[in-house]
Write a protein that holds these residues in place. Structure first.
Motif, PDB file in Angstrom:
ATOM      1  N   VAL A  66       0.840  -1.199   0.000  1.00  0.00           N
ATOM      2  CA  VAL A  66       0.000   0.000   0.000  1.00  0.00           C
ATOM      3  C   VAL A  66       0.874   1.247   0.000  1.00  0.00           C
ATOM      4  CG1 VAL A  66      -1.898   1.207   1.123  1.00  0.00           C
ATOM      5  CG2 VAL A  66      -1.741  -1.292   1.282  1.00  0.00           C
ATOM      6  N   ALA A  67       0.661   2.119  -0.970  1.00  0.00           N
ATOM      7  CA  ALA A  67       1.433   3.364  -1.076  1.00  0.00           C
ATOM      8  C   ALA A  67       0.908   4.372  -0.062  1.00  0.00           C
ATOM      9  CB  ALA A  67       1.325   3.920  -2.487  1.00  0.00           C
ATOM     10  N   ILE A  68       1.699   4.627   0.957  1.00  0.00           N
ATOM     11  CA  ILE A  68       1.402   5.627   1.986  1.00  0.00           C
ATOM     12  C   ILE A  68       2.681   6.409   2.217  1.00  0.00           C
ATOM     13  CG2 ILE A  68       0.749   6.024   4.394  1.00  0.00           C
ATOM     14  CD1 ILE A  68      -0.814   3.395   4.299  1.00  0.00           C
ATOM     15  N   GLY A  69       2.592   7.734   2.187  1.00  0.00           N
ATOM     16  CA  GLY A  69       3.816   8.513   2.327  1.00  0.00           C
ATOM     17  C   GLY A  69       3.576   9.966   2.628  1.00  0.00           C
ATOM     18  N   PRO A  70       4.578  10.811   2.392  1.00  0.00           N
ATOM     19  CA  PRO A  70       4.464  12.245   2.688  1.00  0.00           C
ATOM     20  C   PRO A  70       3.231  12.859   2.015  1.00  0.00           C
ATOM     21  CG  PRO A  70       6.725  11.689   2.136  1.00  0.00           C
ATOM     22  CD  PRO A  70       5.908  10.467   1.844  1.00  0.00           C
ATOM     23  N   LEU A 294     -10.075 -22.027  -6.055  1.00  0.00           N
ATOM     24  CA  LEU A 294     -10.633 -21.559  -4.788  1.00  0.00           C
ATOM     25  C   LEU A 294      -9.602 -20.850  -3.911  1.00  0.00           C
ATOM     26  CD1 LEU A 294     -12.796 -24.708  -3.943  1.00  0.00           C
ATOM     27  CD2 LEU A 294     -13.592 -22.518  -4.831  1.00  0.00           C
ATOM     28  N   GLY A 295      -8.423 -20.528  -4.476  1.00  0.00           N
ATOM     29  CA  GLY A 295      -7.370 -19.905  -3.675  1.00  0.00           C
ATOM     30  C   GLY A 295      -7.804 -18.642  -2.962  1.00  0.00           C
ATOM     31  N   PRO A 296      -8.307 -17.630  -3.669  1.00  0.00           N
ATOM     32  CA  PRO A 296      -8.704 -16.390  -2.991  1.00  0.00           C
ATOM     33  C   PRO A 296      -9.798 -16.594  -1.949  1.00  0.00           C
ATOM     34  CG  PRO A 296      -8.473 -16.027  -5.349  1.00  0.00           C
ATOM     35  CD  PRO A 296      -8.385 -17.498  -5.128  1.00  0.00           C
ATOM     36  N   ASP A 297     -10.770 -17.456  -2.239  1.00  0.00           N
ATOM     37  CA  ASP A 297     -11.888 -17.660  -1.314  1.00  0.00           C
ATOM     38  C   ASP A 297     -11.472 -18.391  -0.046  1.00  0.00           C
ATOM     39  OD1 ASP A 297     -14.203 -16.530  -2.728  1.00  0.00           O
ATOM     40  OD2 ASP A 297     -13.735 -18.046  -4.229  1.00  0.00           O
ATOM     41  N   THR A 298     -10.351 -19.132  -0.098  1.00  0.00           N
ATOM     42  CA  THR A 298      -9.921 -19.899   1.072  1.00  0.00           C
ATOM     43  C   THR A 298      -8.582 -19.421   1.627  1.00  0.00           C
ATOM     44  OG1 THR A 298      -8.934 -21.571  -0.385  1.00  0.00           O
ATOM     45  CG2 THR A 298     -11.189 -21.960   0.373  1.00  0.00           C
ATOM     46  N   ALA A 299      -8.147 -18.223   1.227  1.00  0.00           N
ATOM     47  CA  ALA A 299      -6.943 -17.646   1.835  1.00  0.00           C
ATOM     48  C   ALA A 299      -7.201 -17.433   3.324  1.00  0.00           C
ATOM     49  CB  ALA A 299      -6.599 -16.326   1.165  1.00  0.00           C
ATOM     50  N   ASN A 300      -6.160 -17.519   4.126  1.00  0.00           N
ATOM     51  CA  ASN A 300      -6.351 -17.412   5.581  1.00  0.00           C
ATOM     52  C   ASN A 300      -6.799 -16.024   6.017  1.00  0.00           C
ATOM     53  OD1 ASN A 300      -5.549 -20.113   6.124  1.00  0.00           O
ATOM     54  ND2 ASN A 300      -3.401 -19.513   5.964  1.00  0.00           N
ATOM     55  N   SER A 301      -6.351 -14.995   5.317  1.00  0.00           N
ATOM     56  CA  SER A 301      -6.672 -13.619   5.691  1.00  0.00           C
ATOM     57  C   SER A 301      -6.887 -12.771   4.443  1.00  0.00           C
ATOM     58  CB  SER A 301      -5.535 -13.001   6.523  1.00  0.00           C
ATOM     59  OG  SER A 301      -5.394 -13.627   7.774  1.00  0.00           O
ATOM     60  N   PHE A 302      -7.523 -11.628   4.649  1.00  0.00           N
ATOM     61  CA  PHE A 302      -7.735 -10.662   3.575  1.00  0.00           C
ATOM     62  C   PHE A 302      -7.072  -9.340   3.918  1.00  0.00           C
ATOM     63  CE2 PHE A 302     -12.005 -12.974   3.517  1.00  0.00           C
ATOM     64  CZ  PHE A 302     -11.625 -13.864   2.521  1.00  0.00           C
ATOM     65  N   LEU A 303      -6.551  -8.685   2.898  1.00  0.00           N
ATOM     66  CA  LEU A 303      -6.136  -7.290   2.974  1.00  0.00           C
ATOM     67  C   LEU A 303      -6.858  -6.590   1.835  1.00  0.00           C
ATOM     68  CD1 LEU A 303      -4.311  -4.955   4.017  1.00  0.00           C
ATOM     69  CD2 LEU A 303      -2.580  -5.742   2.390  1.00  0.00           C
ATOM     70  N   VAL A 304      -7.733  -5.656   2.173  1.00  0.00           N
ATOM     71  CA  VAL A 304      -8.571  -5.006   1.170  1.00  0.00           C
ATOM     72  C   VAL A 304      -8.314  -3.507   1.192  1.00  0.00           C
ATOM     73  CG1 VAL A 304     -10.891  -4.811   0.217  1.00  0.00           C
ATOM     74  CG2 VAL A 304     -10.337  -6.733   1.722  1.00  0.00           C
ATOM     75  N   VAL A 305      -8.044  -2.959   0.019  1.00  0.00           N
ATOM     76  CA  VAL A 305      -7.966  -1.507  -0.151  1.00  0.00           C
ATOM     77  C   VAL A 305      -9.255  -1.101  -0.861  1.00  0.00           C
ATOM     78  CG1 VAL A 305      -6.680   0.424  -1.111  1.00  0.00           C
ATOM     79  CG2 VAL A 305      -5.460  -1.615  -0.286  1.00  0.00           C
ATOM     80  N   ALA A 314      -6.605   2.538  -7.247  1.00  0.00           N
ATOM     81  CA  ALA A 314      -5.490   2.258  -8.154  1.00  0.00           C
ATOM     82  C   ALA A 314      -4.244   3.033  -7.770  1.00  0.00           C
ATOM     83  CB  ALA A 314      -5.889   2.564  -9.593  1.00  0.00           C
ATOM     84  N   GLU A 315      -4.424   4.224  -7.191  1.00  0.00           N
ATOM     85  CA  GLU A 315      -3.271   5.037  -6.790  1.00  0.00           C
ATOM     86  C   GLU A 315      -2.521   4.435  -5.604  1.00  0.00           C
ATOM     87  OE1 GLU A 315      -4.627   8.945  -5.985  1.00  0.00           O
ATOM     88  OE2 GLU A 315      -5.006   9.462  -8.090  1.00  0.00           O
ATOM     89  N   ARG A 316      -3.164   3.556  -4.881  1.00  0.00           N
ATOM     90  CA  ARG A 316      -2.568   3.023  -3.652  1.00  0.00           C
ATOM     91  C   ARG A 316      -1.825   1.700  -3.833  1.00  0.00           C
ATOM     92  NH1 ARG A 316      -1.902   7.021  -0.022  1.00  0.00           N
ATOM     93  NH2 ARG A 316      -3.628   8.497  -0.299  1.00  0.00           N
ATOM     94  N   VAL A 317      -2.154   0.924  -4.866  1.00  0.00           N
ATOM     95  CA  VAL A 317      -1.512  -0.382  -5.067  1.00  0.00           C
ATOM     96  C   VAL A 317      -1.067  -0.493  -6.521  1.00  0.00           C
ATOM     97  CG1 VAL A 317      -1.739  -2.886  -4.875  1.00  0.00           C
ATOM     98  CG2 VAL A 317      -3.033  -1.404  -3.325  1.00  0.00           C
ATOM     99  N   ASP A 318       0.191  -0.799  -6.721  1.00  0.00           N
ATOM    100  CA  ASP A 318       0.742  -0.958  -8.069  1.00  0.00           C
ATOM    101  C   ASP A 318       0.068  -2.130  -8.768  1.00  0.00           C
ATOM    102  OD1 ASP A 318       2.254  -1.093 -10.360  1.00  0.00           O
ATOM    103  OD2 ASP A 318       4.051  -1.865  -9.369  1.00  0.00           O
ATOM    104  N   ARG A 319      -0.588  -1.854  -9.870  1.00  0.00           N
ATOM    105  CA  ARG A 319      -1.357  -2.892 -10.556  1.00  0.00           C
ATOM    106  C   ARG A 319      -0.468  -3.975 -11.158  1.00  0.00           C
ATOM    107  NH1 ARG A 319      -1.223  -2.336 -16.037  1.00  0.00           N
ATOM    108  NH2 ARG A 319      -0.393  -0.384 -16.896  1.00  0.00           N
ATOM    109  N   ARG A 320       0.818  -3.696 -11.364  1.00  0.00           N
ATOM    110  CA  ARG A 320       1.703  -4.686 -11.977  1.00  0.00           C
ATOM    111  C   ARG A 320       2.360  -5.611 -10.957  1.00  0.00           C
ATOM    112  NH1 ARG A 320       4.847  -2.493 -17.293  1.00  0.00           N
ATOM    113  NH2 ARG A 320       3.013  -1.772 -18.443  1.00  0.00           N
ATOM    114  N   SER A 321       2.282  -5.268  -9.712  1.00  0.00           N
ATOM    115  CA  SER A 321       2.897  -6.103  -8.676  1.00  0.00           C
ATOM    116  C   SER A 321       1.976  -7.276  -8.346  1.00  0.00           C
ATOM    117  CB  SER A 321       3.169  -5.282  -7.419  1.00  0.00           C
ATOM    118  OG  SER A 321       4.132  -4.276  -7.686  1.00  0.00           O
ATOM    119  N   LEU A 322       2.547  -8.478  -8.350  1.00  0.00           N
ATOM    120  CA  LEU A 322       1.763  -9.694  -8.130  1.00  0.00           C
ATOM    121  C   LEU A 322       1.968 -10.290  -6.743  1.00  0.00           C
ATOM    122  CD1 LEU A 322       2.401 -11.496 -11.550  1.00  0.00           C
ATOM    123  CD2 LEU A 322       0.444 -10.068 -10.905  1.00  0.00           C
ATOM    124  N   ALA A 323       3.126 -10.062  -6.150  1.00  0.00           N
ATOM    125  CA  ALA A 323       3.398 -10.655  -4.839  1.00  0.00           C
ATOM    126  C   ALA A 323       4.531  -9.910  -4.164  1.00  0.00           C
ATOM    127  CB  ALA A 323       3.750 -12.136  -4.978  1.00  0.00           C
TER     128      ALA A 323
END
Length: 640
Positions: A66-70, A294-305, A314-323
């Motif tokens: 997550v892009a957070i900064g000055p 079923l990977g996303p539906d059974t992931a142990n936790s969620f992080l949602v922006v 879109a400004e907060r998470v780089d769309r090209r980054s996968l992991a």
């Protein structure tokens, strides 16, 4: 001299919530010099789950995507001991921390002492009033929403909390939410529910007033109902509390996504601070769910922006980054962040040192290189293939893969006449050495591409090179550890010690891994662990104790009844095979004894006949002597 703690502004009554570590943490924050999240000073104080949750460097991984900064105004709701407050403040954002517990608000004030861009408020969120209304660019709800319906959480419910969060958002602001998945893999496998300590609670349904989590669909709808229809979903592993990896949803749809996720996540659950009843091979179960989509539906936790419009998200998470991934438990100087990126040139791995201020890349003989970007090779790695062969009982296939790995090492090993500067992984008696960057050249770091094996992740450097014998032992031990972690049946006796199993695997590729070599490797690995890890004691104890243990020792851990029965059945089969072999030996022995008795009888008969012949000879011997004497007399007379 330590900076003065920040002032605390009361905005309502303190809420009754604590986990018992508050006094210990306050004393710590008052005495340490480095209070940054990830500091070695804080990490050295970890000794149980509460201290790990408040102090572990892995806490910083969650917000990495997550892009957070000055320039950002951040509201940290339910800020706890100030982990995320400190992370955002160190990035340059202006942070308002709201914490309901007075004891924890004091922790934030001390953790962020001296930071002018942080203010600490104590009380419920509604105590904000008009302060900051529509003024926050980011609202953090990390481990908070699940408590919204409980007394410590205010009791107003999740819809009310989300509504309050939306009210204080700036027009282009986002809510960053982290929470467990009600139907996550670990809960599916019977792990205790994180808040209530019992298995299957979320699956059966929560009671009123209990901490509550939701499924992906349920949570998405709750956010949409609150006006947050634009959502970016990410998945922290093993969970959002102490993550070592965070996955973007897009990675699941990549060609070869199942293998990519499995490689990046590895073991999808953590047993470090719990002792769950083991009901399955967790890594295999995760792969099955990934394969089924079923990977996303059974992931142990969620992080949602989540935000009001897609542009804000879109400004907060780089769309090209996968992991995003960080290796756990390391000292700060060795911590490195890796990001898998879908670039114009294809998939790439980008790395960044966390400790950008370190003085040198080397600490004695051990070094670390920062490769800013390298290709990310898709395909299965050898460890994944070896695990499959082991699960299927394919010993020949397993041996073939090990030989391919050994051939890849052979292609890079060179003879060495003498060692100028010996170190644990390059002892003075080294005869064949691998290049310095091949210290971590186990099967898990070889990817099977269409045309060859590719060695990846060349992070570590051993000055002068690596003794190939020790590299082989290290690689085999990592493979055995991966198999043991899977808790699956293996095609070798469960009574074999781990040392014996490593030695057996070595014999498959022409290596004599004897006791002295294993001892030498453990001494080298001991030194490596002391250099790299922040609290090496547990790892060292495991290193020196594991060799004598066998898979039978798994029966001393909490296994599901059928899983325990499976291991016992395999042990019974092995014992029956041994008894069958002993019976065959007994039959062979009985036959041999009969043959020996027959031979004894024949020998006795021969000895009897010989004695009789000797007696007859004795009776006639005098006649032969007289005959010989007469013959000599006759020859004498004739000679005259």
């Amino acid at each position: 001299m330590s900076a003065e703690p920040l002032p605390i502004t009361m905005i309502g009554d303190s809420l009754p919530y604590a986990d018992g570590a508050e006094d210990e943490l306050l004393a710590l924050f008052r005495t340490v010099d480095d209070r940054r999240v990830g500091s070695d000073e804080l990490a050295s104080a970890i000794h149980d789950w509460p201290t790990a949750y408040h102090l572990a460097p892995e806490r910083a991984v969650l917000l990495t995507p997550v892009a957070i900064g000055p320039g950002d105004q951040v509201l940290d709701v339910g800020a706890g001991s100030g982990v995320n407050t400190r992370i955002c403040a160190d990035r340059g954002a202006a942070v308002t921390a709201v914490e309901g517990s007075a004891a924890r608000a004091e922790l934030i004030a001390h953790r962020c002492a001296g930071l002018e861009n942080v203010r600490v408020l104590c009380g419920p969120l509604e105590g904000l009033g008009d302060d900051g209304r529509e003024g926050y660019d980011v609202v953090l709800l990390v481990g908070v929403l699940e408590y919204a319906g409980t007394t410590p959480g205010g009791g107003h419910g999740p819809a009310a909390l989300l509504s309050q969060a939306v009210e204080v958002l700036a027009p282009g602001g986002v809510v960053v939410l982290a929470i467990e998945n009600r139907f996550g893999l670990k809960y599916l496998l019977g792990f205790p529910e994180d808040h209530l300590g019992l298995p299957w609670v979320g699956w059966e349904g929560y009671r009123d007033g209990e901490p509550t989590t939701w499924s992906r669909r349920e949570l998405a709808q709750m956010l949409a109902d609150a006006g947050l229809g634009a959502q970016k979903w990410l998945y922290p592993f093993p969970d959002y509390k102490l993550p070592t990896a965070v996955l973007a949803e897009e990675i699941y749809g990549q060609p070869g996504g199942v293998d990519m996720v499995d490689q990046i996540v590895g073991h999808p659950t953590s047993r470090e601070y719990s002792r769950p009843v083991v009901v399955a091979d967790e890594r295999a179960a995760h792969r099955a769910l990934l394969t089924a989509g079923l990977g996303p539906d059974t992931a142990n936790s969620f992080l949602v922006v989540a935000g009001r419009n897609p542009e804000a998200v879109a400004e907060r998470v780089d769309r090209r980054s996968l992991a995003w991934r960080v290796a756990p438990d390391r000292r700060r100087r060795w911590r490195q962040q890796a990001v898998v990126v879908d670039s114009d040139q294809g998939l790439a791995m980008r790395r960044r040192l966390v400790a950008e201020d370190r003085a040198s890349d080397f600490d004695g003989w051990l070094g670390q290189v920062e490769v800013s970007e390298e290709p990310y090779y898709t395909g299965r790695n050898l460890e994944q293939c070896l695990l499959d062969c082991a699960r299927e009982g394919d010993v020949d296939g397993f041996a073939e893969l090990l030989r391919a790995w050994r051939a890849a090492l052979s292609a890079r090993e060179t003879p060495i006449d003498s060692v100028a500067a010996p170190h644990p992984y390059l002892p003075a008696d080294t005869e064949q050495a691998l290049p310095p960057v091949w210290l971590d050249s186990g099967p898990d770091n070889f990817v099977m591409t269409a045309d060859s094996l590719k060695f990846v992740d060349r992070e570590w450097v051993a000055a002068g090179g690596v003794d190939v014998r020790l590299a082989v032992v290290r690689g085999l031990w990592k493979t055995v550890s991966a198999m043991l972690s899977a808790r699956c049946h293996l095609p070798w006796p469960v009574t074999w010690s781990n040392d014996r199993l490593v030695a057996h695997l070595g014999s498959l590729i022409g290596h004599d891994i004897h006791g002295d070599l294993l001892k030498q490797w453990r001494q080298a690995e001991d030194e490596l662990m002391r250099l790299v890890y922040r609290q090496p004691a547990v790892r060292l104890a495991e290193l020196h104790d594991a060799g004598s243990r066998s898979r039978m020792d798994l029966l001393g851990s909490p296994l599901a009844p059928y899983r325990r029965m499976e291991h016992l059945v395999h042990q019974q089969q092995e014992l029956l095979a041994q008894l069958s072999g002993q019976h065959e030996m007994a039959v062979d022995l009985e036959q041999a004894q009969a043959q020996l008795a027959q031979a004894d009888a024949q020998l006795a008969q021969i000895q009897s006949e010989l004695a009789e012949a000797q007696a007859r000879l004795a009776r006639v011997a005098w006649r032969e002597r007289i005959h010989n004497k007469i013959a000599r007399l006759i020859r004498g007379i004739r000679g005259r």
